[in-house]
Design a protein around this motif. Structure first.
Motif, PDB file in Angstrom:
ATOM      1  N   LEU A  29       0.807  -1.224   0.000  1.00 31.19           N
ATOM      2  CA  LEU A  29       0.000   0.000   0.000  1.00 31.19           C
ATOM      3  C   LEU A  29       0.843   1.279   0.000  1.00 31.19           C
ATOM      4  O   LEU A  29       0.342   2.344  -0.301  1.00 31.19           O
ATOM      5  CB  LEU A  29      -0.946   0.002   1.210  1.00 31.19           C
ATOM      6  N   GLY A  30       2.100   1.158   0.362  1.00 35.47           N
ATOM      7  CA  GLY A  30       2.971   2.310   0.278  1.00 35.47           C
ATOM      8  C   GLY A  30       3.459   2.807   1.630  1.00 35.47           C
ATOM      9  O   GLY A  30       3.015   2.373   2.692  1.00 35.47           O
ATOM     10  N   PHE A  36       1.529   5.452   8.952  1.00 36.27           N
ATOM     11  CA  PHE A  36       0.273   5.530   9.705  1.00 36.27           C
ATOM     12  C   PHE A  36       0.152   4.367  10.695  1.00 36.27           C
ATOM     13  O   PHE A  36      -0.221   4.539  11.848  1.00 36.27           O
ATOM     14  CB  PHE A  36      -0.911   5.544   8.737  1.00 36.27           C
ATOM     15  N   ARG A  37       0.507   3.165  10.239  1.00 40.35           N
ATOM     16  CA  ARG A  37       0.448   1.992  11.115  1.00 40.35           C
ATOM     17  C   ARG A  37       1.411   2.148  12.296  1.00 40.35           C
ATOM     18  O   ARG A  37       1.059   1.827  13.428  1.00 40.35           O
ATOM     19  CB  ARG A  37       0.771   0.726  10.347  1.00 40.35           C
ATOM     20  N   LYS A  38       2.605   2.670  12.048  1.00 35.28           N
ATOM     21  CA  LYS A  38       3.560   2.883  13.140  1.00 35.28           C
ATOM     22  C   LYS A  38       2.992   3.840  14.179  1.00 35.28           C
ATOM     23  O   LYS A  38       3.173   3.646  15.382  1.00 35.28           O
ATOM     24  CB  LYS A  38       4.887   3.420  12.589  1.00 35.28           C
ATOM     25  N   GLY A  39       2.291   4.868  13.727  1.00 33.88           N
ATOM     26  CA  GLY A  39       1.662   5.812  14.647  1.00 33.88           C
ATOM     27  C   GLY A  39       0.574   5.160  15.471  1.00 33.88           C
ATOM     28  O   GLY A  39       0.439   5.413  16.673  1.00 33.88           O
ATOM     29  N   LEU A  40      -0.222   4.293  14.830  1.00 34.06           N
ATOM     30  CA  LEU A  40      -1.263   3.569  15.555  1.00 34.06           C
ATOM     31  C   LEU A  40      -0.674   2.622  16.592  1.00 34.06           C
ATOM     32  O   LEU A  40      -1.204   2.480  17.691  1.00 34.06           O
ATOM     33  CB  LEU A  40      -2.146   2.782  14.582  1.00 34.06           C
TER      34      LEU A  40
END
Length: 116
Positions: A29-30, A36-40
Motif C-alpha cells: 500500500l505504500g 500511519f500503522r507505526k503511529g497507531l
C-alpha cells in the motif's frame, strides 16, 4: 453511546480487532500507510480510552476549535506585524480559551490578571 452516554464500554474487543488489522501486511500500500500503522502502534493503548470513560471525547474537535481563530488570523493577515504583537495575541487567546473551557467569562479571566 448515543442512547446511554454514561455507559462504560469494554475496549478489549476493539483492541483485539485493531491488533488483527495492524498485523496485516500492508507493504504494497505504500510508505504513507506504513507510517500511519507505526503511529497507531505507538498510541494503541490510548486510542479507545473514550469507550471506558464517557468524559473523554472521541474526537479532537475541541482542540481544533481552540486553534481555529489563530489559523484564520494567520490566513487573513499572513503574518503578525511584530513578535510582540504575535505573543500578545497568543497569550490573550490562550487566556480566553482556557476561561471558556472552565465555564468562566473571558472578561473575568482577563480582569483577574490585574488583581494582585
Amino acid at each position: 453511546r448515543n442512547t446511554n452516554p454514561n455507559d462504560v464500554i469494554d475496549k478489549v474487543s476493539w483492541t483485539r480487532r485493531l491488533d488483527n488489522l495492524l498485523k496485516q501486511n500492508i507493504e504494497e500500500l505504500g510508505k504513507k500507510f506504513i507510517t500511519f500503522r507505526k503511529g497507531l502502534v505507538k498510541c494503541r493503548d490510548y486510542i479507545f480510552y473514550f469507550l471506558e470513560n464517557p468524559m473523554i471525547p472521541f474526537d479532537n474537535n475541541g482542540s481544533e476549535r481552540g486553534i481555529r481563530k489563530l489559523k484564520i488570523k494567520l490566513k487573513n493577515s499572513c503574518t503578525f506585524r511584530s513578535d510582540f504583537g504575535a505573543d500578545a495575541f497568543l497569550e490573550l487567546h490562550s487566556i480566553v480559551e482556557t476561561a471558556k473551557k472552565h465555564d468562566k467569562t473571558p472578561y473575568n479571566a482577563i480582569q483577574a490578571l490585574f488583581k494582585v
